[in-house]
Write a protein that holds these residues in place. Structure first.
Motif, PDB file in Angstrom:
ATOM      1  N   ASP A 140      17.478  -1.469  75.146  1.00 37.67           N
ATOM      2  CA  ASP A 140      18.944  -0.330  75.820  1.00 37.67           C
ATOM      3  C   ASP A 140      19.499  -0.040  75.623  1.00 37.67           C
ATOM      4  N   ALA A 141      19.987   0.254  74.805  1.00 43.72           N
ATOM      5  CA  ALA A 141      20.320   1.339  74.419  1.00 43.72           C
ATOM      6  C   ALA A 141      19.809   2.826  74.001  1.00 43.72           C
ATOM      7  N   VAL A 142      18.791   2.543  73.504  1.00 44.66           N
ATOM      8  CA  VAL A 142      17.300   3.610  73.591  1.00 44.66           C
ATOM      9  C   VAL A 142      17.185   4.128  74.309  1.00 44.66           C
ATOM     10  N   VAL A 143      17.197   2.649  75.601  1.00 43.23           N
ATOM     11  CA  VAL A 143      16.702   3.262  76.952  1.00 43.23           C
ATOM     12  C   VAL A 143      17.808   4.564  77.386  1.00 43.23           C
ATOM     13  N   ARG A 144      18.923   4.156  77.716  1.00 39.23           N
ATOM     14  CA  ARG A 144      20.215   4.780  77.975  1.00 39.23           C
ATOM     15  C   ARG A 144      20.374   6.704  77.111  1.00 39.23           C
ATOM     16  N   ALA A 511      17.412   8.894  69.860  1.00 39.30           N
ATOM     17  CA  ALA A 511      16.313   9.433  70.310  1.00 39.30           C
ATOM     18  C   ALA A 511      14.955   9.431  70.122  1.00 39.30           C
ATOM     19  N   ARG A 512      14.995  10.138  68.531  1.00 34.41           N
ATOM     20  CA  ARG A 512      14.001  10.230  68.041  1.00 34.41           C
ATOM     21  C   ARG A 512      13.254   9.526  66.985  1.00 34.41           C
ATOM     22  N   GLU A 513      14.326   8.660  66.723  1.00 36.47           N
ATOM     23  CA  GLU A 513      14.212   7.137  65.726  1.00 36.47           C
ATOM     24  C   GLU A 513      14.581   5.686  65.922  1.00 36.47           C
ATOM     25  N   GLY A 514      14.926   5.626  67.502  1.00 41.24           N
ATOM     26  CA  GLY A 514      15.231   4.661  68.080  1.00 41.24           C
ATOM     27  C   GLY A 514      15.583   3.802  67.408  1.00 41.24           C
ATOM     28  N   GLN A 515      16.720   4.802  66.943  1.00 35.71           N
ATOM     29  CA  GLN A 515      17.923   3.307  65.811  1.00 35.71           C
ATOM     30  C   GLN A 515      20.000   4.195  66.325  1.00 35.71           C
ATOM     31  N   PRO A 516      20.156   2.748  67.031  1.00 39.15           N
ATOM     32  CA  PRO A 516      21.460   3.014  67.921  1.00 39.15           C
ATOM     33  C   PRO A 516      22.793   3.567  66.074  1.00 39.15           C
TER      34      PRO A 516
END
Ligand code: ARG
Length: 576
Positions: A140-144, A511-516
């Motif tokens: 969800d953090a990456v989606v936002r 956004a690039r790495e999907g690492q919040p």
């Protein structure tokens, strides 16, 4: 504004003008230490080596043609040929004004892509467990973040809503309905219902026969079974939705795209893979042999896509699912937030997908894996009795603990506000504890750590926001009242501002790495820089022009922290 990209462009141009081959990487990064400036370009050494020339001399040539007038105030060569870039105070100040005037705190949107994000994915008639919790929160953090950057994000909740277990579940639901009348959405203990179904299936021959019959009927599209199946999905998702809402997770019922959705595609996929010569019959089953995976004898490993009895598998569904996401959803990029233990499963499914040409190479299929959640003892997180921890129980406990904490910290607030603060802090603590860790490692779930007001925690970050926001409130002004420009005189002011303007770089990295956790680290360091600034630079007692400039820095800090926490799905409070 993406300063890193700007400097990188400028250095790339200079490299070329100084004689480097076109496209040589400038490798501009944020500097790791203040003494190395704001950014450093590391590309010179590689180019010099290729050209067989002295790197420091080449670095000087690059600097001679580097056009950073008005942007950098100092450019230095360091060590074997690093270029250190110190940004101009007045240029930084002008960027601060822009960011303040912008509702997006200066972050540009990217060229829009269609991005499918597969996350949460609980199973029907089962409680969400801690593994689903991690997928839900991180996804969800990456989606936002992706949406904030302007992408068209399709949330895909790939729930486990298909399979032979539905025979026994339908048979048991029927039994319960006969005994107790209509079943409400409250079928409260799904886990117990599942266990009971399994027990009846194992012990009651008549029940088992009925269950097996229902599997066949359900797959054949029988109306009664379809209705019972839907009831099971509904009950489960109503319960899960409560968890999503509590956790401020942006999933809703419309985002459910469960395994059942791909069921009709499966026979066609198997037929097509056979026709393409990828699937072959082996012991009556349909199997794809993959050269890149060897079994223990060193032979290509067989991936079963259809069992001898005609049944399809989890892998077959994921093959169809990837195809669907490309063909029907027009995905440019697909991100999967799934437990690292499913890595091989995904790699095998996608290897078949690529070989069959279902998804072209330029569309990325990305497994953003995560480790396990462990208890304080370093073993998988379990209840004291050894069972899986129900998510609702976990959230309840977090609220109880947060309430106690707020009571100690701030006993004078009225009860309603205290309860509200406790709820917000509790959910934030559970989420932030997960988000702040590097996703791929296992992490230790520790109540005391995650609810601490010190360190990289939710309460610390929420409190940092409240504190910064309150400075501005005490000054009792609006941004429009601040007519004096931002002026940087103190090095703490500069360090803070320089960090503030790197917000976009943090957003892009997530956004690039999907690492919040990259955002958490950024915000935590930003809060630290604000503290150092606030200690060294009085705000409300300073003379008017300085006061206004510093208030603007405080306001930009508050806005940036709020925006950053918002992208993580963490709510802020005006008072704590
Ligand atoms: N329901 C699965 C589980 O609980 C996760 C599904 C993940 N998504 C996927 N496309 N396979 O393990």
């Amino acid at each position: 504004m993406n300063i890193q990209a700007l400097i990188n462009d400028k250095v790339s141009q200079a490299l070329e003008a100084a004689g480097a081959p076109a496209g040589s990487p400038a490798a501009v990064r944020q500097s790791t230490k203040a003494q190395f400036g704001d950014y450093q370009a590391n590309g010179v050494m590689g180019v010099a080596k290729k050209l067989g020339i002295n790197p420091r001399e080449f670095a000087q040539k690059v600097i001679d043609v580097l056009e950073l007038d008005g942007i950098a105030e100092k450019v230095e060569i360091a060590g074997p040929g690093f270029i250190n870039i110190f940004l101009c105070k007045s240029w930084l100040a002008a960027r601060a004004e822009e960011a303040l005037a912008d509702a997006r705190v200066g972050v540009a949107t990217e060229e829009q892509q269609n991005i499918v994000v597969d996350y949460s994915a609980p199973n029907v008639a089962k409680e969400m467990h801690v593994g689903h919790l991690r997928s839900t929160i991180i996804g969800d953090a990456v989606v936002r973040t992706l949406e904030f950057l302007g992408h068209n994000v399709i949330r895909a909740n790939h729930i486990g809503d298909w399979g032979t277990q539905f025979g026994m579940l339908i048979a048991n639901l029927e039994r319960v309905q006969k005994e107790t009348g209509e079943v409400s959405m409250e079928l409260s203990d799904l886990e117990a219902f599942y266990r009971e179904s399994k027990k009846l299936y194992d012990e009651d021959e008549e029940f088992a026969a009925r269950a097996r019959g229902y599997v066949v009927k359900l797959q054949g599209g029988d109306e009664y079974c379809a209705e019972m199946w839907k009831k099971l999905v509904d009950v489960t998702m109503v319960q899960n939705q409560r968890n999503y809402d509590r956790l401020n997770v942006s999933l809703s019922r419309e985002n459910v795209m469960g395994e059942s959705m791909y069921n009709d595609m499966l026979p066609g996929i198997v037929a097509d893979l056979k026709e393409k010569g990828l699937a072959v019959e082996s012991d009556g089953a349909q199997v794809v042999f993959l050269d890149e995976y060897k079994n223990k004898d060193g032979d290509p490993m067989g991936v079963i896509i259809q069992k001898r009895d005609g049944g399809f598998l989890y892998t077959t569904t994921d093959i169809a699912c990837a195809k669907y996401r490309y063909e029907q959803l027009n995905a440019d990029r697909v991100l999967y937030f799934i437990d690292s233990r499913q890595h091989q499963h995904l790699m095998q499914a996608w290897s078949i997908v690529r070989k069959a040409g279902y998804v072209p190479e330029e569309v990325t299929l990305e497994h953003h894996a995560f480790g396990m959640m462990l208890g304080k003892d370093g073993r998988p997180f379990k209840t004291r009795a050894g069972g899986t921890v129900r998510l609702t129980d976990l959230l309840d406990e977090s609220e109880l603990r947060a309430a106690k904490l707020i009571e100690e910290k701030n006993p004078t607030l009225d009860a309603e506000e205290k309860a509200n603060i406790a709820k917000t802090v509790a959910m934030a603590a559970v989420k932030y504890a997960d988000l702040s860790k590097h996703r791929t490692t296992d992490y230790i779930f520790d109540w005391d750590n995650m609810l601490a007001f010190e360190g990289n925690t939710a309460p610390y970050m929420q409190y940092a926001y409240t504190r910064v926001a309150s400075i501005f409130k005490r000054a009792d002004v609006e941004l429009a009242d601040l007519t004096h420009p931002v002026v940087i005189n103190d090095e703490k002011e500069q360090a803070l501002l320089s960090a503030l303007l790197q917000f976009e770089e943090a957003v892009l990295a997530v956004a690039r790495e999907g690492q919040p956790h990259l955002m958490c680290t950024y915000l935590f360091e930003l809060a630290g820089k604000f503290s150092s600034f606030y200690e060294a630079c009085p705000i409300l007692n300073a003379e008017e022009a300085v006061k206004q400039s510093r208030l603007k820095l405080a306001l930009l800090t508050a806005k940036t922290i709020k925006q950053g926490l918002d992208l993580l799905g963490i709510e802020t409070l005006e008072r704590m």
